[in-house]
Structure formats: C-alpha cells, structure tokens
Design a protein around this motif. Structure first.
Motif, PDB file in Angstrom:
ATOM      1  N   LEU A  25      87.578  53.491 -62.682  1.00 48.53           N
ATOM      2  CA  LEU A  25      86.829  53.140 -61.283  1.00 48.53           C
ATOM      3  C   LEU A  25      85.552  52.757 -61.502  1.00 48.53           C
ATOM      4  O   LEU A  25      84.712  51.981 -61.360  1.00 48.53           O
ATOM      5  CB  LEU A  25      87.399  53.884 -60.207  1.00 48.53           C
ATOM      6  CG  LEU A  25      86.916  53.481 -58.822  1.00 48.53           C
ATOM      7  CD1 LEU A  25      87.414  52.130 -58.490  1.00 48.53           C
ATOM      8  CD2 LEU A  25      87.213  54.473 -58.004  1.00 48.53           C
ATOM      9  N   SER A  26      84.711  54.065 -62.295  1.00 46.80           N
ATOM     10  CA  SER A  26      83.334  53.764 -62.506  1.00 46.80           C
ATOM     11  C   SER A  26      82.835  52.491 -63.177  1.00 46.80           C
ATOM     12  O   SER A  26      82.012  51.850 -62.729  1.00 46.80           O
ATOM     13  CB  SER A  26      83.031  55.039 -63.559  1.00 46.80           C
ATOM     14  OG  SER A  26      81.564  54.901 -63.727  1.00 46.80           O
ATOM     15  N   GLU A  27      83.646  52.124 -64.060  1.00 45.66           N
ATOM     16  CA  GLU A  27      83.305  50.837 -64.908  1.00 45.66           C
ATOM     17  C   GLU A  27      83.521  49.538 -63.920  1.00 45.66           C
ATOM     18  O   GLU A  27      82.932  48.640 -63.836  1.00 45.66           O
ATOM     19  CB  GLU A  27      84.195  50.626 -66.191  1.00 45.66           C
ATOM     20  CG  GLU A  27      83.844  51.430 -67.411  1.00 45.66           C
ATOM     21  CD  GLU A  27      82.171  51.100 -67.515  1.00 45.66           C
ATOM     22  OE1 GLU A  27      81.910  49.927 -67.665  1.00 45.66           O
ATOM     23  OE2 GLU A  27      81.493  52.020 -67.876  1.00 45.66           O
ATOM     24  N   GLU A  28      84.748  49.630 -63.068  1.00 40.32           N
ATOM     25  CA  GLU A  28      84.983  48.669 -62.070  1.00 40.32           C
ATOM     26  C   GLU A  28      83.779  48.493 -60.809  1.00 40.32           C
ATOM     27  O   GLU A  28      83.303  47.362 -60.796  1.00 40.32           O
ATOM     28  CB  GLU A  28      86.321  48.808 -61.355  1.00 40.32           C
ATOM     29  CG  GLU A  28      86.641  47.732 -60.217  1.00 40.32           C
ATOM     30  CD  GLU A  28      87.802  47.952 -59.576  1.00 40.32           C
ATOM     31  OE1 GLU A  28      87.867  47.376 -58.677  1.00 40.32           O
ATOM     32  OE2 GLU A  28      88.765  48.805 -60.207  1.00 40.32           O
ATOM     33  N   LEU A  29      83.404  49.829 -60.787  1.00 42.42           N
ATOM     34  CA  LEU A  29      82.235  49.815 -59.671  1.00 42.42           C
ATOM     35  C   LEU A  29      80.867  49.315 -60.231  1.00 42.42           C
ATOM     36  O   LEU A  29      80.190  48.556 -59.516  1.00 42.42           O
ATOM     37  CB  LEU A  29      82.002  51.109 -58.950  1.00 42.42           C
ATOM     38  CG  LEU A  29      83.073  51.554 -58.180  1.00 42.42           C
ATOM     39  CD1 LEU A  29      82.919  52.949 -57.878  1.00 42.42           C
ATOM     40  CD2 LEU A  29      82.969  50.526 -56.743  1.00 42.42           C
TER      41      LEU A  29
END
Length: 116
Positions: A25-29
């Motif tokens: 999720l960190s990369e997506e955000l």
C-alpha cells in the motif's frame, strides 16, 4: 461462546492478510496524487498519498505584485487543502484494503508503515 471464538479467529486471519497487503500500500499511495489550490488557482500544491509535497506552483502575476503576505497565506491554504485530500486518499485506500471493515489500530499501523 464458540461462535464468538470463530468470529475472533476469522477477524485475526483477516487482519493478518491485511497486514501483508499493507506493505504494498505504501508504494500505491506514493503514486497517488492530490492537489490543493487557493486564490482561484493562483497557488497550487500537489502531494502524494504519503503527504509528501511534490510540487508548488505560484502564478507569475502574484510574484510580480510582490505581496509576500498574500502569497504566504495562499500557500498555507493550498497546502491545507492538499493535505486534507491526501488524507482522503489514505482513507479510500484503507477502505479498498479492508473491504470497508473497520479494524481498530489500522490507521495508526498504516501511518507507521507509510511514514517511517
């Protein structure tokens, strides 16, 4: 009593699954964008889903007028709007991740993961 334990086990299993997904999720955000504007678009701030400032644009006419205090006020207003929208990106990402399930402490865990 056993029904409650079954529900708890199911909840724990789902939380573990979500924990694994949170790492991606960190990369997506980081790839999501939110923009805040002020002064009718004279000032524009862009942040990503991790609330990192990516861009600040100030209209040339504002700079030419030299009204430093107005520019400062508009930058703050645009920044606040961008951060608010960025937080909404967090919220939407969590809803997608959990399927709308509210898990206590998930917001805090995500904040630690995405902002080490």
């Amino acid at each position: 009593m056993f029904k409650g334990l079954s529900n708890l086990a199911s909840l724990i299993k789902q939380a573990q699954h979500i924990g694994g997904q949170m790492q991606g999720l960190s990369e997506e955000l980081k790839g999501r964008r939110a923009t805040g504007t002020a002064g009718g678009g004279m000032v524009e701030i862009e942040v990503n889903g991790l609330l990192e400032v990516l861009r600040c644009r100030i209209d040339e006419q504002m700079v030419a007028r030299g009204d430093r205090e107005l520019i400062e006020d508009l930058v703050v207003a645009a920044m606040n709007q961008a951060v608010s929208k960025g937080k909404q990106l967090h919220s939407e990402a969590l809803k997608e991740l959990t399927g709308g399930l509210e898990l206590p402490g998930l917001q805090e865990a995500l904040a630690k993961l995405t902002n080490p």
